[in-house]
Motif scaffolding. Structure first.
Motif, PDB file in Angstrom:
ATOM      1  N   GLY A  58      43.643 -31.337 -22.218  1.00 15.62           N
ATOM      2  CA  GLY A  58      44.870 -31.993 -22.654  1.00 15.62           C
ATOM      3  C   GLY A  58      45.118 -33.321 -21.984  1.00 15.62           C
ATOM      4  O   GLY A  58      46.002 -34.073 -22.415  1.00 15.62           O
ATOM      5  N   SER A  59      44.358 -33.624 -20.924  1.00 16.45           N
ATOM      6  CA  SER A  59      44.523 -34.906 -20.243  1.00 16.45           C
ATOM      7  C   SER A  59      43.775 -36.001 -20.993  1.00 16.45           C
ATOM      8  O   SER A  59      42.906 -35.733 -21.833  1.00 16.45           O
ATOM      9  N   ASP A  60      44.106 -37.245 -20.673  1.00 14.17           N
ATOM     10  CA  ASP A  60      43.395 -38.368 -21.279  1.00 14.17           C
ATOM     11  C   ASP A  60      41.914 -38.318 -20.921  1.00 14.17           C
ATOM     12  O   ASP A  60      41.047 -38.616 -21.752  1.00 14.17           O
ATOM     13  N   ALA A  61      41.618 -37.925 -19.675  1.00  9.85           N
ATOM     14  CA  ALA A  61      40.229 -37.837 -19.240  1.00  9.85           C
ATOM     15  C   ALA A  61      39.473 -36.798 -20.060  1.00  9.85           C
ATOM     16  O   ALA A  61      38.322 -37.008 -20.453  1.00  9.85           O
ATOM     17  N   ALA A  62      40.112 -35.656 -20.345  1.00 10.97           N
ATOM     18  CA  ALA A  62      39.472 -34.610 -21.139  1.00 10.97           C
ATOM     19  C   ALA A  62      39.184 -35.103 -22.551  1.00 10.97           C
ATOM     20  O   ALA A  62      38.136 -34.777 -23.129  1.00 10.97           O
ATOM     21  N   THR A  63      40.086 -35.895 -23.101  1.00 15.80           N
ATOM     22  CA  THR A  63      39.867 -36.452 -24.438  1.00 15.80           C
ATOM     23  C   THR A  63      38.656 -37.367 -24.445  1.00 15.80           C
ATOM     24  O   THR A  63      37.833 -37.325 -25.378  1.00 15.80           O
TER      25      THR A  63
END
Length: 215
Positions: A58-63
């Motif tokens: 759900g984090s920007d990094a995960a995206t």
């Protein structure tokens, strides 16, 4: 200058490939002798690219990481990925393992690990090259499930452990990630230091299927 550098780099890579030995290379003949095609066949798939990832879903990094891998699995047992070549296995709520062909590794010209590192950037998380940390065993055949059930506490019945499922477990008291890639095919990812023990354990578990039936 650049025209002569490429062949030199290729020669160096080929030299490194010729010199290395996989964790279970010494068991190749034992695997072949203990296998019964169609019933229970064991082999090592060496040198796969494996990457450990820690990132909050759900984090920007995960995206950004998901854009490189083709997605991140959502829950325990799930496997995702961009195609048949790159797969992502769920190890925990924020922990994943990417499995890809050898050619994806930076040492032979691939960019997967560097792409994942760049995707994570300076955000909280971790990208770790695990390629030398583990090896891959593939067990296939109509009795593959029965072989594993001798020393695995998971319920491996097809109703529960379906193709496309991967879970951390123990086989013969050795910690592994067990991935069912097809109805009669399993891949096991033991740490390299346990490859010899686990390989011999599996061959011994297959022994009854390699023996002729007693009248």
């Amino acid at each position: 200058m650049a025209e002569t550098a490429a062949p030199a780099e290729a020669a160096q890579v080929n030299g490194l490939r010729a010199a290395r030995r996989s964790p279970a290379s010494h068991l190749t003949e034992a695997f072949a002798a203990g296998s019964v095609p169609g019933t229970a066949t064991l082999r090592e798939i060496p040198y796969q690219t494996m990457v450990g990832i820690r990132v909050e879903r759900g984090s920007d990094a995960a995206t950004r990481v998901a854009s490189v891998t083709g997605g991140l699995p959502a829950s325990s047992g799930d496997v995702s990925g961009s195609d048949a070549a790159v797969s992502v296995l769920w190890l925990g709520p924020a922990e994943f393992m990417v499995v890809a062909p050898e050619e994806s590794h930076g040492s032979v010209g691939g960019s997967l690990i560097s792409d994942l590192t760049a995707a994570l950037g300076s955000d909280e998380g971790q990208v770790v090259d695990l390629s030398a940390n583990r090896t891959t065993f593939e067990l296939t055949g109509s009795r593959a499930q029965a072989v594993l059930e001798k020393s695995c506490s998971l319920d491996l019945h097809p109703r529960v452990f379906k193709a496309g499922t991967a879970l951390a477990t123990e086989i013969g008291h050795i910690p592994v990630v067990l991935w069912k890639t097809a109805d009669e095919t399993f891949r096991l990812f033991p740490r390299a230091s346990f490859a010899d023990f686990l390989g011999r354990w599996l061959v011994d578990s297959m022994r009854e299927y390699a023996s002729p039936e007693v009248p």
